[in-house]
Design a protein around this motif. Sequence first.
Motif, mmCIF file in Angstrom:
data_model
loop_
_atom_site.group_PDB
_atom_site.id
_atom_site.type_symbol
_atom_site.label_atom_id
_atom_site.label_comp_id
_atom_site.label_asym_id
_atom_site.label_seq_id
_atom_site.Cartn_x
_atom_site.Cartn_y
_atom_site.Cartn_z
ATOM 1 N N ILE A 26 37.484 38.607 33.771
ATOM 2 C CA ILE A 26 38.102 38.975 35.184
ATOM 3 C C ILE A 26 39.271 40.230 34.784
ATOM 4 O O ILE A 26 39.483 41.042 35.526
ATOM 5 C CB ILE A 26 38.641 38.014 35.942
ATOM 6 C CG1 ILE A 26 39.804 37.265 35.223
ATOM 7 C CG2 ILE A 26 37.608 37.156 36.203
ATOM 8 C CD1 ILE A 26 40.534 36.296 36.040
ATOM 9 N N ILE A 27 39.907 39.841 33.457
ATOM 10 C CA ILE A 27 41.019 41.011 33.117
ATOM 11 C C ILE A 27 40.585 42.300 33.040
ATOM 12 O O ILE A 27 40.904 43.238 33.588
ATOM 13 C CB ILE A 27 41.581 40.408 31.990
ATOM 14 C CG1 ILE A 27 42.446 39.221 32.473
ATOM 15 C CG2 ILE A 27 42.689 41.580 31.451
ATOM 16 C CD1 ILE A 27 43.032 38.532 31.045
ATOM 17 N N THR A 28 39.247 42.359 32.279
ATOM 18 C CA THR A 28 38.677 43.771 32.111
ATOM 19 C C THR A 28 38.127 44.279 33.210
ATOM 20 O O THR A 28 38.206 45.521 33.909
ATOM 21 C CB THR A 28 37.684 43.501 31.006
ATOM 22 O OG1 THR A 28 38.519 43.289 29.726
ATOM 23 C CG2 THR A 28 37.085 45.089 30.660
ATOM 24 N N LYS A 29 37.322 43.408 34.070
ATOM 25 C CA LYS A 29 36.545 43.615 35.097
ATOM 26 C C LYS A 29 37.333 44.270 36.075
ATOM 27 O O LYS A 29 37.140 45.504 37.024
ATOM 28 C CB LYS A 29 35.486 42.749 35.593
ATOM 29 C CG LYS A 29 34.884 42.883 36.645
ATOM 30 C CD LYS A 29 34.027 41.595 37.343
ATOM 31 C CE LYS A 29 33.119 42.093 38.488
ATOM 32 N NZ LYS A 29 32.289 40.813 38.927
ATOM 33 N N TYR A 30 38.606 43.799 36.455
ATOM 34 C CA TYR A 30 39.353 44.241 37.574
ATOM 35 C C TYR A 30 40.649 45.139 37.237
ATOM 36 O O TYR A 30 41.347 45.470 37.883
ATOM 37 C CB TYR A 30 39.880 43.001 38.285
ATOM 38 C CG TYR A 30 38.705 42.203 38.982
ATOM 39 C CD1 TYR A 30 37.935 42.834 40.258
ATOM 40 C CD2 TYR A 30 38.228 41.226 38.622
ATOM 41 C CE1 TYR A 30 36.985 41.935 40.643
ATOM 42 C CE2 TYR A 30 37.250 40.309 38.931
ATOM 43 C CZ TYR A 30 36.605 40.966 40.160
ATOM 44 O OH TYR A 30 35.334 40.333 40.704
ATOM 45 N N GLY A 31 40.562 45.274 35.800
ATOM 46 C CA GLY A 31 41.552 46.271 35.288
ATOM 47 C C GLY A 31 43.031 45.761 35.435
ATOM 48 O O GLY A 31 44.011 46.689 35.874
ATOM 49 N N LEU A 32 43.169 44.505 35.186
ATOM 50 C CA LEU A 32 44.426 44.090 35.000
ATOM 51 C C LEU A 32 45.475 44.647 33.793
ATOM 52 O O LEU A 32 44.821 44.879 32.729
ATOM 53 C CB LEU A 32 44.536 42.716 35.159
ATOM 54 C CG LEU A 32 43.964 41.699 36.025
ATOM 55 C CD1 LEU A 32 43.995 40.268 35.849
ATOM 56 C CD2 LEU A 32 44.599 42.192 37.465
ATOM 57 N N THR A 33 46.705 45.206 34.052
ATOM 58 C CA THR A 33 47.354 45.739 33.169
ATOM 59 C C THR A 33 47.758 44.337 32.227
ATOM 60 O O THR A 33 47.568 43.073 32.647
ATOM 61 C CB THR A 33 48.535 45.927 33.453
ATOM 62 O OG1 THR A 33 49.639 45.137 34.277
ATOM 63 C CG2 THR A 33 48.421 47.417 34.390
ATOM 64 N N GLU A 35 50.777 43.278 31.625
ATOM 65 C CA GLU A 35 51.666 42.699 32.356
ATOM 66 C C GLU A 35 51.227 41.562 33.456
ATOM 67 O O GLU A 35 51.623 40.419 33.440
ATOM 68 C CB GLU A 35 52.822 43.130 32.804
ATOM 69 C CG GLU A 35 54.006 44.310 31.991
ATOM 70 C CD GLU A 35 53.096 45.429 31.423
ATOM 71 O OE1 GLU A 35 52.006 45.715 31.623
ATOM 72 O OE2 GLU A 35 53.813 46.420 30.623
ATOM 73 N N GLU A 36 50.292 42.324 34.113
ATOM 74 C CA GLU A 36 49.429 41.350 35.241
ATOM 75 C C GLU A 36 48.759 40.167 34.513
ATOM 76 O O GLU A 36 48.885 39.138 35.236
ATOM 77 C CB GLU A 36 48.833 42.350 35.987
ATOM 78 C CG GLU A 36 49.302 43.318 36.781
ATOM 79 C CD GLU A 36 48.669 44.493 37.331
ATOM 80 O OE1 GLU A 36 48.919 45.467 37.978
ATOM 81 O OE2 GLU A 36 47.354 44.547 37.137
ATOM 82 N N ALA A 37 48.057 40.462 33.522
ATOM 83 C CA ALA A 37 47.343 39.377 32.945
ATOM 84 C C ALA A 37 48.294 38.238 32.164
ATOM 85 O O ALA A 37 47.828 36.919 32.533
ATOM 86 C CB ALA A 37 46.488 39.831 31.688
ATOM 87 N N THR A 38 49.400 38.700 31.997
ATOM 88 C CA THR A 38 50.340 37.677 31.465
ATOM 89 C C THR A 38 50.906 36.678 32.384
ATOM 90 O O THR A 38 51.195 35.736 32.252
ATOM 91 C CB THR A 38 51.661 38.314 30.912
ATOM 92 O OG1 THR A 38 51.093 39.131 29.711
ATOM 93 C CG2 THR A 38 52.460 37.275 29.982
ATOM 94 N N LEU A 39 51.065 37.136 33.678
ATOM 95 C CA LEU A 39 51.357 36.549 34.862
ATOM 96 C C LEU A 39 50.370 35.419 35.291
ATOM 97 O O LEU A 39 50.550 34.325 35.981
ATOM 98 C CB LEU A 39 51.559 37.397 36.067
ATOM 99 C CG LEU A 39 52.698 38.182 36.234
ATOM 100 C CD1 LEU A 39 52.537 39.232 37.474
ATOM 101 C CD2 LEU A 39 53.741 37.018 36.840
ATOM 102 N N LEU A 40 49.192 35.288 34.776
ATOM 103 C CA LEU A 40 48.271 34.289 34.760
ATOM 104 C C LEU A 40 48.968 32.811 33.987
ATOM 105 O O LEU A 40 48.583 31.821 34.328
ATOM 106 C CB LEU A 40 47.012 34.563 34.161
ATOM 107 C CG LEU A 40 46.387 35.654 34.919
ATOM 108 C CD1 LEU A 40 45.019 36.091 33.966
ATOM 109 C CD2 LEU A 40 45.946 35.590 36.304
ATOM 110 N N THR A 41 49.764 33.068 32.945
ATOM 111 C CA THR A 41 50.361 31.956 32.250
ATOM 112 C C THR A 41 51.574 31.467 32.748
ATOM 113 O O THR A 41 52.273 30.879 32.153
ATOM 114 C CB THR A 41 50.407 32.358 30.659
ATOM 115 O OG1 THR A 41 51.719 33.351 30.571
ATOM 116 C CG2 THR A 41 49.145 33.050 30.342
#
Length: 299
Positions: A26-33, A35-41
């Motif tokens: 999902i991180i690559t597919k939806y183009g998360l930055t 910082e945005e991916a880090t928010l998952l944690t």
Amino acid sequence: MSTNRGSLHCDVPKPIQALPAFLSDIITKYGLTEEEATLLTASHRGEEYHIVALESMLKKLPIKEEELFCPPSYPLNANPRDAMLRKRLEKRRLYHNCAGKHMGFLTVCREMGFPTEGYWEIHHPLQQQILTILSELSNVPVSDIKVGTDGCGVPVFAIPLKNMAITYLKLSSPELIDNSDLKRAVKRMTGLMNKHPRIVASEKFICTTLLEYSNIVAKGGAQGVYCFGLKKERLGFALKVANGSEDVWPNIIASILEQINYSNSDTINRLRELKPAIIKNDGGVEVGSIREVFTLSRI
């Protein structure tokens, strides 16, 4: 290692719950930055950079804010919370400190073909996946993992303190993980936590302070639980403050690092600055002190 008896059961901090997202695309597919991916944690504190990233994620991910099961809230940090109150802004689910985790939950469900309804229930396939991941990382059979309900409404899993330490040993030393997919997901996740530490909490908070050092993987949980791992030393630690307080985390962890003769004194000094040992009253008069009286034991 443990600062208390290995039989004590403790709840699991957020990074374990974020791993299904890092196992997916999902991180690559939806183009998360990053910082945005880090928010998952993260247990985000509602600072402007948190809200900007969360708003951006809402535009990218195939979810709506009203689908998040976490309740509407104000930011945890006083300044952004007070600013919103002055503007008479209403609580939002996005402002809840677990919002990033829930956004990951929903997106993973859509990606995997899981139902989004009831994603917060223990028997939902997403929660069962998290349970399986925790079992693999902690060396605790699924049948022995205790289940409760987190403040944000999703299941929270509890395992013995020594197994929490084992879990964070593996998060900091993913080469110890046999599952190659899980190993890659852990490397990616912890790398982002170290690269963007203020996203995980915010400035002058212990998680951010520790994660600023690339040798450390760390995250706090609820009711006084804190876990961290040291990469170079290949050590994992878990502690629980008996009264559930988070205030003395810096003091305890500083003492742990001192007791193992940790080589980076700057880490210890910065922890001591977060929570000075001298207690002063409102008039600046010294009225007491904080002293660590435990001795670290190897489990």
